[in-house]
Design a protein around this motif. Structure first.
Motif, PDB file in Angstrom:
ATOM      1  N   ALA A  27       0.819  -1.217   0.000  1.00  0.00           N
ATOM      2  CA  ALA A  27       0.000   0.000   0.000  1.00  0.00           C
ATOM      3  C   ALA A  27       0.851   1.265   0.000  1.00  0.00           C
ATOM      4  O   ALA A  27       0.372   2.335  -0.381  1.00  0.00           O
ATOM      5  CB  ALA A  27      -0.930   0.008   1.210  1.00  0.00           C
ATOM      6  N   GLN A  28       2.107   1.143   0.432  1.00  0.00           N
ATOM      7  CA  GLN A  28       3.014   2.292   0.469  1.00  0.00           C
ATOM      8  C   GLN A  28       3.264   2.754  -0.966  1.00  0.00           C
ATOM      9  O   GLN A  28       3.680   1.987  -1.828  1.00  0.00           O
ATOM     10  CB  GLN A  28       4.331   1.884   1.139  1.00  0.00           C
ATOM     11  CG  GLN A  28       5.467   2.864   0.955  1.00  0.00           C
ATOM     12  CD  GLN A  28       6.770   2.182   0.599  1.00  0.00           C
ATOM     13  OE1 GLN A  28       6.765   1.069   0.065  1.00  0.00           O
ATOM     14  NE2 GLN A  28       7.877   2.830   0.875  1.00  0.00           N
ATOM     15  N   ARG A  29       2.991   4.036  -1.230  1.00  0.00           N
ATOM     16  CA  ARG A  29       3.151   4.550  -2.585  1.00  0.00           C
ATOM     17  C   ARG A  29       4.526   5.181  -2.782  1.00  0.00           C
ATOM     18  O   ARG A  29       5.234   4.859  -3.721  1.00  0.00           O
ATOM     19  CB  ARG A  29       2.036   5.552  -2.907  1.00  0.00           C
ATOM     20  CG  ARG A  29       0.658   4.893  -2.963  1.00  0.00           C
ATOM     21  CD  ARG A  29      -0.435   5.899  -3.205  1.00  0.00           C
ATOM     22  NE  ARG A  29      -0.378   6.503  -4.527  1.00  0.00           N
ATOM     23  CZ  ARG A  29      -0.897   5.964  -5.625  1.00  0.00           C
ATOM     24  NH1 ARG A  29      -1.499   4.778  -5.560  1.00  0.00           N
ATOM     25  NH2 ARG A  29      -0.838   6.576  -6.790  1.00  0.00           N
ATOM     26  N   ASP A  30       4.907   6.090  -1.911  1.00  0.00           N
ATOM     27  CA  ASP A  30       6.224   6.714  -2.023  1.00  0.00           C
ATOM     28  C   ASP A  30       7.251   5.901  -1.246  1.00  0.00           C
ATOM     29  O   ASP A  30       6.969   5.423  -0.149  1.00  0.00           O
ATOM     30  CB  ASP A  30       6.183   8.143  -1.480  1.00  0.00           C
ATOM     31  CG  ASP A  30       5.290   9.039  -2.311  1.00  0.00           C
ATOM     32  OD1 ASP A  30       5.529   9.142  -3.523  1.00  0.00           O
ATOM     33  OD2 ASP A  30       4.349   9.626  -1.747  1.00  0.00           O
ATOM     34  N   GLY A  31       8.426   5.772  -1.813  1.00  0.00           N
ATOM     35  CA  GLY A  31       9.462   5.002  -1.138  1.00  0.00           C
ATOM     36  C   GLY A  31       9.905   5.671   0.151  1.00  0.00           C
ATOM     37  O   GLY A  31       9.973   6.891   0.245  1.00  0.00           O
ATOM     38  N   ASP A  32      10.184   4.882   1.172  1.00  0.00           N
ATOM     39  CA  ASP A  32      10.728   5.414   2.421  1.00  0.00           C
ATOM     40  C   ASP A  32      11.602   4.349   3.064  1.00  0.00           C
ATOM     41  O   ASP A  32      11.600   3.187   2.662  1.00  0.00           O
ATOM     42  CB  ASP A  32       9.612   5.873   3.376  1.00  0.00           C
ATOM     43  CG  ASP A  32       8.668   4.756   3.789  1.00  0.00           C
ATOM     44  OD1 ASP A  32       9.146   3.693   4.237  1.00  0.00           O
ATOM     45  OD2 ASP A  32       7.443   4.945   3.685  1.00  0.00           O
ATOM     46  N   ASP A  33      12.345   4.757   4.086  1.00  0.00           N
ATOM     47  CA  ASP A  33      13.276   3.840   4.743  1.00  0.00           C
ATOM     48  C   ASP A  33      12.544   2.746   5.519  1.00  0.00           C
ATOM     49  O   ASP A  33      12.928   1.577   5.465  1.00  0.00           O
ATOM     50  CB  ASP A  33      14.185   4.627   5.688  1.00  0.00           C
ATOM     51  CG  ASP A  33      15.138   3.726   6.453  1.00  0.00           C
ATOM     52  OD1 ASP A  33      16.034   3.136   5.825  1.00  0.00           O
ATOM     53  OD2 ASP A  33      14.967   3.595   7.687  1.00  0.00           O
ATOM     54  N   GLY A  34      11.484   3.116   6.249  1.00  0.00           N
ATOM     55  CA  GLY A  34      10.824   2.163   7.134  1.00  0.00           C
ATOM     56  C   GLY A  34      10.226   0.974   6.410  1.00  0.00           C
ATOM     57  O   GLY A  34      10.484  -0.186   6.766  1.00  0.00           O
ATOM     58  N   CYS A  35       9.423   1.245   5.391  1.00  0.00           N
ATOM     59  CA  CYS A  35       8.770   0.142   4.686  1.00  0.00           C
ATOM     60  C   CYS A  35       9.769  -0.659   3.856  1.00  0.00           C
ATOM     61  O   CYS A  35       9.631  -1.878   3.705  1.00  0.00           O
ATOM     62  CB  CYS A  35       7.628   0.671   3.814  1.00  0.00           C
ATOM     63  SG  CYS A  35       6.247   1.342   4.784  1.00  0.00           S
ATOM     64  N   HIS A  36      10.781   0.029   3.317  1.00  0.00           N
ATOM     65  CA  HIS A  36      11.796  -0.702   2.559  1.00  0.00           C
ATOM     66  C   HIS A  36      12.613  -1.609   3.479  1.00  0.00           C
ATOM     67  O   HIS A  36      12.915  -2.768   3.122  1.00  0.00           O
ATOM     68  CB  HIS A  36      12.717   0.284   1.845  1.00  0.00           C
ATOM     69  CG  HIS A  36      13.795  -0.373   1.036  1.00  0.00           C
ATOM     70  ND1 HIS A  36      13.528  -1.324   0.066  1.00  0.00           N
ATOM     71  CD2 HIS A  36      15.152  -0.229   1.071  1.00  0.00           C
ATOM     72  CE1 HIS A  36      14.663  -1.730  -0.477  1.00  0.00           C
ATOM     73  NE2 HIS A  36      15.658  -1.092   0.118  1.00  0.00           N
ATOM     74  N   LEU A  37      12.953  -1.117   4.653  1.00  0.00           N
ATOM     75  CA  LEU A  37      13.700  -1.945   5.598  1.00  0.00           C
ATOM     76  C   LEU A  37      12.862  -3.142   6.043  1.00  0.00           C
ATOM     77  O   LEU A  37      13.383  -4.267   6.157  1.00  0.00           O
ATOM     78  CB  LEU A  37      14.101  -1.103   6.814  1.00  0.00           C
ATOM     79  CG  LEU A  37      14.912  -1.826   7.892  1.00  0.00           C
ATOM     80  CD1 LEU A  37      16.240  -2.322   7.340  1.00  0.00           C
ATOM     81  CD2 LEU A  37      15.143  -0.889   9.087  1.00  0.00           C
ATOM     82  N   LEU A  38      11.588  -2.917   6.285  1.00  0.00           N
ATOM     83  CA  LEU A  38      10.695  -4.016   6.654  1.00  0.00           C
ATOM     84  C   LEU A  38      10.667  -5.064   5.554  1.00  0.00           C
ATOM     85  O   LEU A  38      10.809  -6.276   5.813  1.00  0.00           O
ATOM     86  CB  LEU A  38       9.290  -3.466   6.904  1.00  0.00           C
ATOM     87  CG  LEU A  38       8.176  -4.485   7.132  1.00  0.00           C
ATOM     88  CD1 LEU A  38       8.397  -5.272   8.418  1.00  0.00           C
ATOM     89  CD2 LEU A  38       6.813  -3.780   7.168  1.00  0.00           C
ATOM     90  N   ALA A  39      10.481  -4.612   4.301  1.00  0.00           N
ATOM     91  CA  ALA A  39      10.418  -5.555   3.183  1.00  0.00           C
ATOM     92  C   ALA A  39      11.746  -6.285   3.003  1.00  0.00           C
ATOM     93  O   ALA A  39      11.769  -7.509   2.768  1.00  0.00           O
ATOM     94  CB  ALA A  39      10.050  -4.817   1.903  1.00  0.00           C
ATOM     95  N   THR A  40      12.854  -5.560   3.116  1.00  0.00           N
ATOM     96  CA  THR A  40      14.166  -6.186   2.951  1.00  0.00           C
ATOM     97  C   THR A  40      14.394  -7.257   4.010  1.00  0.00           C
ATOM     98  O   THR A  40      14.884  -8.362   3.704  1.00  0.00           O
ATOM     99  CB  THR A  40      15.272  -5.113   3.035  1.00  0.00           C
ATOM    100  OG1 THR A  40      15.059  -4.142   2.013  1.00  0.00           O
ATOM    101  CG2 THR A  40      16.640  -5.734   2.864  1.00  0.00           C
ATOM    102  N   THR A  41      14.026  -6.950   5.243  1.00  0.00           N
ATOM    103  CA  THR A  41      14.210  -7.910   6.331  1.00  0.00           C
ATOM    104  C   THR A  41      13.386  -9.170   6.096  1.00  0.00           C
ATOM    105  O   THR A  41      13.882 -10.300   6.274  1.00  0.00           O
ATOM    106  CB  THR A  41      13.819  -7.261   7.676  1.00  0.00           C
ATOM    107  OG1 THR A  41      14.603  -6.075   7.867  1.00  0.00           O
ATOM    108  CG2 THR A  41      14.059  -8.218   8.830  1.00  0.00           C
ATOM    109  N   LEU A  42      12.126  -8.992   5.702  1.00  0.00           N
ATOM    110  CA  LEU A  42      11.258 -10.154   5.470  1.00  0.00           C
ATOM    111  C   LEU A  42      11.668 -10.907   4.210  1.00  0.00           C
ATOM    112  O   LEU A  42      11.509 -12.130   4.133  1.00  0.00           O
ATOM    113  CB  LEU A  42       9.801  -9.706   5.375  1.00  0.00           C
ATOM    114  CG  LEU A  42       9.203  -9.141   6.673  1.00  0.00           C
ATOM    115  CD1 LEU A  42       7.762  -8.700   6.451  1.00  0.00           C
ATOM    116  CD2 LEU A  42       9.259 -10.171   7.794  1.00  0.00           C
TER     117      LEU A  42
END
Length: 681
Positions: free
Chosen positions: A175-190
């Protein structure tokens, strides 16, 4: 009655049926102390406050020492805006702050907006520091929960603590539209934990390219490896060249990249992308991506109002059904599929598109209404179609309301006249006193009075959390009586069971607006409806593109209109109330005449410029409601719906008892299509 007698313009300007509205507003303002009445926020004149000015200047200069000194003085003097000055000074040095300093700040201003807003800022800082123990301790105290990046950091701390968060994390990331550190870090970790997989990453990448969010796209590509990152850069730069020189079928990576390139080509020219699909790629893409590519071509064609859009979507829907896989299209793409089907009169295809939306999206009033219309259009004659007609009537009855565009259309389609509710019981002195004594509301009003409208609005909205309908009305009345009309209207609208029309649909500047509307030869209810949407009656409102005043007129538009009507123009007149109203009403009349009296097209022109609705009316002649739903710009589509709904509500309040006045259908008009002069013989 003495107030009414002292204002004879009320008797002349308003019809008897409108006096209740204007008189209630006049009485409300007349009851204010003189200092408050003169301090109406619409004036845009901030009271001098040397300490506040010093804190603001320190903030502007990013001078930490000056900001800290100003905040310290404010706290020592018990300045009513000390919490904000304290917030500014700590915000300037947040990257070097410590948890004990934050705890001390929270302790100084417990329960306030700035406490929670600084907690939001601090949680972002803790996430960037990767300080998960302090984040996990502070996050449960965060009240607003309105920051998606913070939410992603929160899910990450849950994952690190050993709890299962995959479903929530995947939904938040997609659902995140604009890139950011938090959601990218979450996705990278998972992803590294093998909970998210390459199919998830490719889906995210396609959704990011669909939304034209380049940073989010790059972050998704990074999960898939350097070759994908490099290929994405080439595709973003020149998709046609990539397709001609490098794209190929076969492995999933190749077909995914080809699909991205086709999406980028479609954004520029859907017909070229369709030709590329027909000539080669529909044979080389796997079924899921074949359907996706055609849907994206359909989406781009639909946003350009191309007549072939429904054909592209039809092909995509058939491929998706043939593949029998769960559909991963966005709700936005399915919305455009529905609009294209409505535009082309393909009711079964519209139904299919709506059925594929998420459950939450299907509940949107727009799709509830169009589902009802589609059911009525597809129901067989006689008894065999009665079940569909009954379902459609049920949907319309549930939707019918005087307050919304589709609610009013639903009521009128059922043959009902949307009735405005009776006035609620008056607020008690105790209820008024509770609002007047609310610390957050008082601070918000002071911020607005001092010229800090954005900060005041945020503090105000935070202070409304948890208030019941009566308390919301009491808060709204505080704003109404100070002529802070945007807070008056928006606060009253939050009440779900009490409907105070004098708050929700006020008539400030009634004498001037009625006179100027009649001078221009335009329906006053239409003007009031437009201003309510444009500026919420805030006289010093200024948009990010430079539109000014009650009617949000652009300088170039004002200059052109002034020349048309023989009026002198000077830039400083843009904020003069009477000039702004005169220019705005005459411009609205000019565009209304240009569009043959169509209020829908004129409102679209007022918002997006007249050139666009001239193009949007080309092609097939449409039901006016379908034309409005197909306006390509989300902002303009929403604007037109609200202006016409507002006008339908204002009409009876301003004394227009005609059948046309309060009818949304009448204001929409029957059909919209090419201008008569443009039609082929």
């Amino acid at each position: 009655m003495a107030v009414y007698e002292s204002r004879p313009w009320l008797r002349k300007a308003l019809k008897p049926a409108a006096l209740m509205l204007a008189l209630s507003l006049t009485l409300g303002l007349g009851s204010l102390p003189l200092c408050q009445a003169q301090n109406a926020a619409g004036s845009g004149q901030a009271k001098p406050d040397p300490l506040l000015a010093e804190a603001q200047e320190a903030l502007r200069l990013k001078d930490k020492k000056r900001a800290a000194a100003a905040a310290s003085a404010a706290i020592e003097q018990a300045h009513p805006l000390a919490p904000w000055m304290d917030y500014w000074q700590l915000g300037l040095r947040l990257n070097e702050a410590t948890q004990p300093e934050l705890e001390a700040f929270y302790g100084r201003w417990p329960g306030s907006y700035v406490e929670d807003r600084l907690r939001n800022d601090w949680l972002l800082e803790l996430g960037r520091r990767r300080d998960w123990p302090n984040f996990a301790a502070d996050y449960p105290r965060f009240q607003m929960r309105d920051d998606r990046e913070v939410a992603c950091y929160g899910l990450l701390t849950e994952h690190l603590a050993g709890r299962k968060v995959l479903d929530a994390a995947r939904s938040a990331w997609l659902a995140q539209r604009d890139g950011d550190d938090g959601c990218h870090l979450l996705a990278t970790t998972l992803y590294e934990a093998k909970q998210l997989n390459s199919a998830d990453a490719w889906l995210k990448l396609r959704l990011a390219v669909e939304a034209n969010k380049s940073r989010a796209a790059r972050q998704a590509a990074a999960l898939l490896g350097k070759p994908v990152e490099l290929a994405l850069a080439e595709i973003q730069d020149n998709p046609a060249r990539y397709l001609a020189r490098k794209a190929k079928g076969g492995a999933r990576t190749h077909t995914e990249l080809a699909t991205l390139a086709l999406m980028r080509v479609a954004a520029g020219d859907p017909a070229v992308a369709a030709e590329l699909m027909s000539s080669r790629w529909q044979r080389e893409l796997p079924g899921e991506l074949d359907a996706w590519a055609w849907a994206q071509i359909g989406r781009q064609a639909a946003q350009k109002l191309g007549p072939e859009a429904a054909d592209y979507f039809e092909r995509a829907l058939k491929l998706a059904e043939k593949n029998k896989q769960s559909l991963s299209w966005s709700d936005d793409t399915l919305a455009w599929s529905t609009r294209a089907a409505l535009r082309s009169g393909r009711w079964p295809q519209a139904l299919k598109s709506m059925e594929l939306m998420t459950a939450a999206e299907q509940r949107d009033p727009s799709w509830q209404y169009w589902r009802a219309r589609a059911l009525l259009a597809t129901a067989a004659d006689g008894a065999s179609g009665e079940a569909l007609r009954a379902e459609a009537r049920g949907l319309l009855q549930a939707l019918a309301s005087p307050w919304t565009f589709y609610g009013r259309l639903a009521a009128e389609d059922l043959g009902e006249k949307p009735a405005l509710p009776a006035a609620p019981s008056p607020l008690s002195p105790a209820e008024r006193g509770q609002a007047q004594g609310h610390a957050g509301l008082k601070r918000a009003l002071l911020l607005i009075d001092r010229g800090l409208r954005n900060e005041g609005v945020r503090e105000w909205n935070y202070s409304l959390r948890g208030l019941n309908d009566r308390s919301l009305r009491a808060a709204a009345q505080e704003a109404c009586e100070r002529e802070i009309w945007d807070r008056c209207i928006n606060t009253s609208e939050r009440a779900r069971g009490e409907f105070d029309l004098s708050q929700r649909y006020p008539a400030p500047h009634a004498r001037e607006l009625l006179a100027k509307s009649r001078e221009a030869g335009i329906d006053p209810a239409y003007v009031f409806g437009l201003i309510r949407q444009e500026s919420r009656f805030v006289m010093d409102a200024r948009s990010h593109v430079g539109a000014s005043g009650l009617m949000q007129v652009m300088p170039a538009t004002a200059r052109w209109t002034a020349k048309k009507i023989g009026l002198d123009f000077r830039p400083e007149l843009m904020t003069d109330r009477d000039f702004n109203i005169k220019i705005g009403t005459h411009y609205l009349k000019l565009v209304l005449d240009d569009f043959g009296g169509s209020m829908a097209m004129a409102a679209a022109a007022y918002n997006a410029g007249p050139g666009r609705p001239r193009r949007w009316r080309e092609g097939a002649t449409l039901d006016a409601a379908i034309w409005v739903e197909n306006i390509p710009f989300t902002e303009t589509r929403d604007y037109v719906k609200k202006v016409l709904t507002n006008a339908s509500i204002y009409a009876p309040l301003l004394g227009d008892s005609s059948a046309r006045g309060g009818s949304l259908r009448a204001r929409l008009g029957g059909q919209i299509g090419p201008k008569e002069d443009d039609k082929q013989p």
